[in-house]
Design a protein around this motif. Structure first.
Motif, PDB file in Angstrom:
ATOM      1  N   VAL A 135       0.950  -1.152   0.079  1.00 23.68           N
ATOM      2  CA  VAL A 135      -0.105   0.062   0.179  1.00 23.68           C
ATOM      3  C   VAL A 135       0.890   1.280  -0.068  1.00 23.68           C
ATOM      4  N   ALA A 136       1.034   1.854  -1.276  1.00 20.83           N
ATOM      5  CA  ALA A 136       1.958   2.809  -1.365  1.00 20.83           C
ATOM      6  C   ALA A 136       1.072   4.293  -1.432  1.00 20.83           C
ATOM      7  N   SER A 137       1.027   4.978  -2.435  1.00 18.41           N
ATOM      8  CA  SER A 137       0.473   6.083  -2.447  1.00 18.41           C
ATOM      9  C   SER A 137       0.595   6.970  -3.765  1.00 18.41           C
ATOM     10  N   VAL A 138      -0.173   7.943  -4.137  1.00 13.49           N
ATOM     11  CA  VAL A 138      -0.116   8.588  -5.320  1.00 13.49           C
ATOM     12  C   VAL A 138       1.216   9.634  -5.212  1.00 13.49           C
ATOM     13  N   ALA A 139       1.745   9.644  -3.997  1.00  9.29           N
ATOM     14  CA  ALA A 139       3.064  10.356  -3.900  1.00  9.29           C
ATOM     15  C   ALA A 139       4.175   9.241  -4.245  1.00  9.29           C
ATOM     16  N   GLY A 140       3.860   8.063  -4.455  1.00  6.98           N
ATOM     17  CA  GLY A 140       4.781   7.154  -5.070  1.00  6.98           C
ATOM     18  C   GLY A 140       5.157   7.284  -6.633  1.00  6.98           C
ATOM     19  N   LEU A 141       4.048   8.140  -7.114  1.00 10.88           N
ATOM     20  CA  LEU A 141       4.385   8.300  -8.522  1.00 10.88           C
ATOM     21  C   LEU A 141       4.461   9.623  -9.141  1.00 10.88           C
ATOM     22  N   LYS A 154       7.599   6.534  -0.468  1.00 12.03           N
ATOM     23  CA  LYS A 154       6.588   5.707  -1.438  1.00 12.03           C
ATOM     24  C   LYS A 154       6.930   5.553  -2.579  1.00 12.03           C
ATOM     25  N   HIS A 155       7.743   6.457  -3.427  1.00 14.38           N
ATOM     26  CA  HIS A 155       8.646   5.952  -4.540  1.00 14.38           C
ATOM     27  C   HIS A 155       9.599   4.627  -4.315  1.00 14.38           C
ATOM     28  N   GLY A 156      10.147   4.601  -3.144  1.00 16.46           N
ATOM     29  CA  GLY A 156      10.984   3.499  -2.988  1.00 16.46           C
ATOM     30  C   GLY A 156      10.022   2.130  -2.865  1.00 16.46           C
ATOM     31  N   MET A 157       8.822   2.355  -2.337  1.00 13.71           N
ATOM     32  CA  MET A 157       8.024   1.105  -2.188  1.00 13.71           C
ATOM     33  C   MET A 157       7.679   0.774  -3.510  1.00 13.71           C
ATOM     34  N   GLY A 236      -8.290 -14.501 -12.192  1.00 11.49           N
ATOM     35  CA  GLY A 236      -8.379 -13.522 -13.378  1.00 11.49           C
ATOM     36  C   GLY A 236      -7.473 -12.300 -12.959  1.00 11.49           C
ATOM     37  N   SER A 237      -6.569 -12.251 -12.126  1.00 12.97           N
ATOM     38  CA  SER A 237      -5.781 -11.238 -11.925  1.00 12.97           C
ATOM     39  C   SER A 237      -4.264 -11.576 -12.319  1.00 12.97           C
ATOM     40  N   GLU A 238      -4.171 -12.744 -12.705  1.00 13.75           N
ATOM     41  CA  GLU A 238      -2.776 -13.431 -12.858  1.00 13.75           C
ATOM     42  C   GLU A 238      -1.784 -12.608 -13.704  1.00 13.75           C
ATOM     43  N   SER A 239      -2.143 -11.884 -14.565  1.00 12.20           N
ATOM     44  CA  SER A 239      -1.307 -11.281 -15.473  1.00 12.20           C
ATOM     45  C   SER A 239      -1.147  -9.859 -14.837  1.00 12.20           C
ATOM     46  N   VAL A 240      -1.809  -9.493 -13.984  1.00 16.95           N
ATOM     47  CA  VAL A 240      -1.726  -8.028 -13.501  1.00 16.95           C
ATOM     48  C   VAL A 240      -0.350  -8.294 -12.398  1.00 16.95           C
ATOM     49  N   ASN A 241       0.688  -7.717 -12.933  1.00 20.08           N
ATOM     50  CA  ASN A 241       1.879  -7.842 -12.058  1.00 20.08           C
ATOM     51  C   ASN A 241       2.749  -6.576 -12.209  1.00 20.08           C
ATOM     52  N   GLY A 242       3.413  -5.888 -11.186  1.00 25.62           N
ATOM     53  CA  GLY A 242       4.664  -5.039 -11.384  1.00 25.62           C
ATOM     54  C   GLY A 242       3.720  -3.782 -11.533  1.00 25.62           C
ATOM     55  N   GLN A 243       2.599  -3.640 -11.186  1.00 25.28           N
ATOM     56  CA  GLN A 243       1.808  -2.423 -11.403  1.00 25.28           C
ATOM     57  C   GLN A 243       1.704  -1.513 -10.256  1.00 25.28           C
ATOM     58  N   ALA A 244       1.519  -0.245 -10.230  1.00 31.12           N
ATOM     59  CA  ALA A 244       1.101   0.825  -9.296  1.00 31.12           C
ATOM     60  C   ALA A 244      -0.342   1.483  -9.832  1.00 31.12           C
ATOM     61  N   ILE A 245      -1.214   0.853  -9.085  1.00 36.78           N
ATOM     62  CA  ILE A 245      -2.628   1.162  -9.312  1.00 36.78           C
ATOM     63  C   ILE A 245      -3.034   2.172  -8.574  1.00 36.78           C
ATOM     64  N   GLU A 246      -3.394   3.557  -9.150  1.00 34.71           N
ATOM     65  CA  GLU A 246      -3.921   4.785  -8.838  1.00 34.71           C
ATOM     66  C   GLU A 246      -5.573   4.641  -8.099  1.00 34.71           C
ATOM     67  N   ILE A 247      -5.670   4.981  -7.023  1.00 34.60           N
ATOM     68  CA  ILE A 247      -6.939   5.033  -6.555  1.00 34.60           C
ATOM     69  C   ILE A 247      -7.153   6.497  -6.143  1.00 34.60           C
ATOM     70  N   ALA A 248      -7.514   7.427  -6.986  1.00 39.49           N
ATOM     71  CA  ALA A 248      -7.264   8.752  -6.665  1.00 39.49           C
ATOM     72  C   ALA A 248      -8.677   9.610  -7.135  1.00 39.49           C
ATOM     73  N   GLY A 249      -9.756   8.887  -7.746  1.00 33.90           N
ATOM     74  CA  GLY A 249     -10.846   9.641  -8.168  1.00 33.90           C
ATOM     75  C   GLY A 249     -10.717  10.370  -9.512  1.00 33.90           C
ATOM     76  N   GLY A 250      -9.676   9.958 -10.405  1.00 36.40           N
ATOM     77  CA  GLY A 250      -9.561  10.708 -11.664  1.00 36.40           C
ATOM     78  C   GLY A 250      -7.935  10.812 -11.694  1.00 36.40           C
ATOM     79  N   MET A 251      -7.771  11.081 -13.101  1.00 38.09           N
ATOM     80  CA  MET A 251      -6.071  11.181 -13.437  1.00 38.09           C
ATOM     81  C   MET A 251      -5.772  12.412 -12.836  1.00 38.09           C
ATOM     82  N   MET A 252      -4.370  12.145 -12.364  1.00 42.55           N
ATOM     83  CA  MET A 252      -3.632  13.190 -11.551  1.00 42.55           C
ATOM     84  C   MET A 252      -2.356  13.537 -12.098  1.00 42.55           C
TER      85      MET A 252
END
Length: 252
Positions: A135-141, A154-157, A236-252
């Protein structure tokens, strides 16, 4: 979907996002070890469900993480779902930051994630399926103003997760990071007071600063982050790997 027979480890599982994820995993049948620094909080939460087990652990302390994860594995079997969630969030200008502040943030957020994942992998590697979620953060991106230390941690995570996903390509273990914006947890409550003091604004105005930073102009519910974690441990999520998934209410 069922996680019957699976052992999940959730750090920072007594409150906020960690608690929401732990409850969801337990509802799906997993045996969930929740960790945190306050045993009394964990005991209260664990009383909710036969699938929750509280274990006091300080993610900053290598020896403690080694011992406690090993104890959890001895009790409930190999860790097959690892949620590295424990963390702190506090802003401070770099020119006002001492090394103790920097090191405590890194020890909790980044070292804690590393130690949790490393110890979980010792048993997970011996199984035929595993999921690691940080559990990182949009601050990781992107950079978060006024929070250089938190942003760096969070970038390190996120970098750790991306590297591990490469190391384990072709094996039945995936590594992903969840990157929420401001979530309605105790951390927001604490930051409200901090922002109010630093910026010289009212508590309501300080809270609105965080609310308005989310593109949909509301705080995210912990259950929304838990739902993303549930997807990552589902078929069904087996091919989702190495992703940083934003949960932020819209593009940031």
């Amino acid at each position: 979907m069922t996680l019957e027979g699976k052992h999940a480890l959730v750090t920072g599982g007594g409150t906020g996002i960690g608690l929401a994820i732990a409850r969801d995993l337990a509802a799906k049948g997993a045996q969930v070890t929740i960790t945190g620094r306050r045993q009394e909080v964990l005991d209260t939460v664990a009383a909710e469900s036969a699938g929750l087990f509280g274990l006091a652990m300080d993610v900053r302390d290598e020896a403690d993480v080694i011992d406690k994860v090993a104890a959890a594995v001895a009790e409930r079997g190999p860790v097959q779902v690892c949620i590295a969630n424990a963390g702190i969030a506090e802003g401070r200008a770099v020119h006002k930051m001492d090394l103790a502040f920097w090191r405590n943030m890194m020890a909790t957020n980044l070292d804690g994630a590393f130690l949790t994942i490393r110890e979980s992998l010792k048993s997970m590697r011996e199984t035929d399926w595993g999921r690691v979620i940080a559990v990182a953060s949009v601050a990781g991106l992107r950079g978060l103003p006024g929070a250089a230390c938190y942003t760096a941690s969070k970038h390190g995570m996120v970098g750790l997760i991306r590297a591990l996903s490469e190391d384990y390509l072709g094996r039945p273990i995936t590594f992903n990071a969840l990157c929420p914006a401001y979530v309605d947890t105790e951390i927001v409550d604490r930051n409200t007071a901090s922002i109010s003091q630093r910026a010289g604004v009212s508590a309501d105005e300080a809270r609105e600063i965080m609310v308005s930073a989310n593109r949909h102009r509301r705080l995210i519910r912990p259950e929304e982050v838990a739902a993303a974690a549930a997807w990552l441990v589902s078929p069904g999520s087996e091919s989702v790997n190495g992703q940083a998934i934003e949960i932020a209410g819209g593009m940031m």
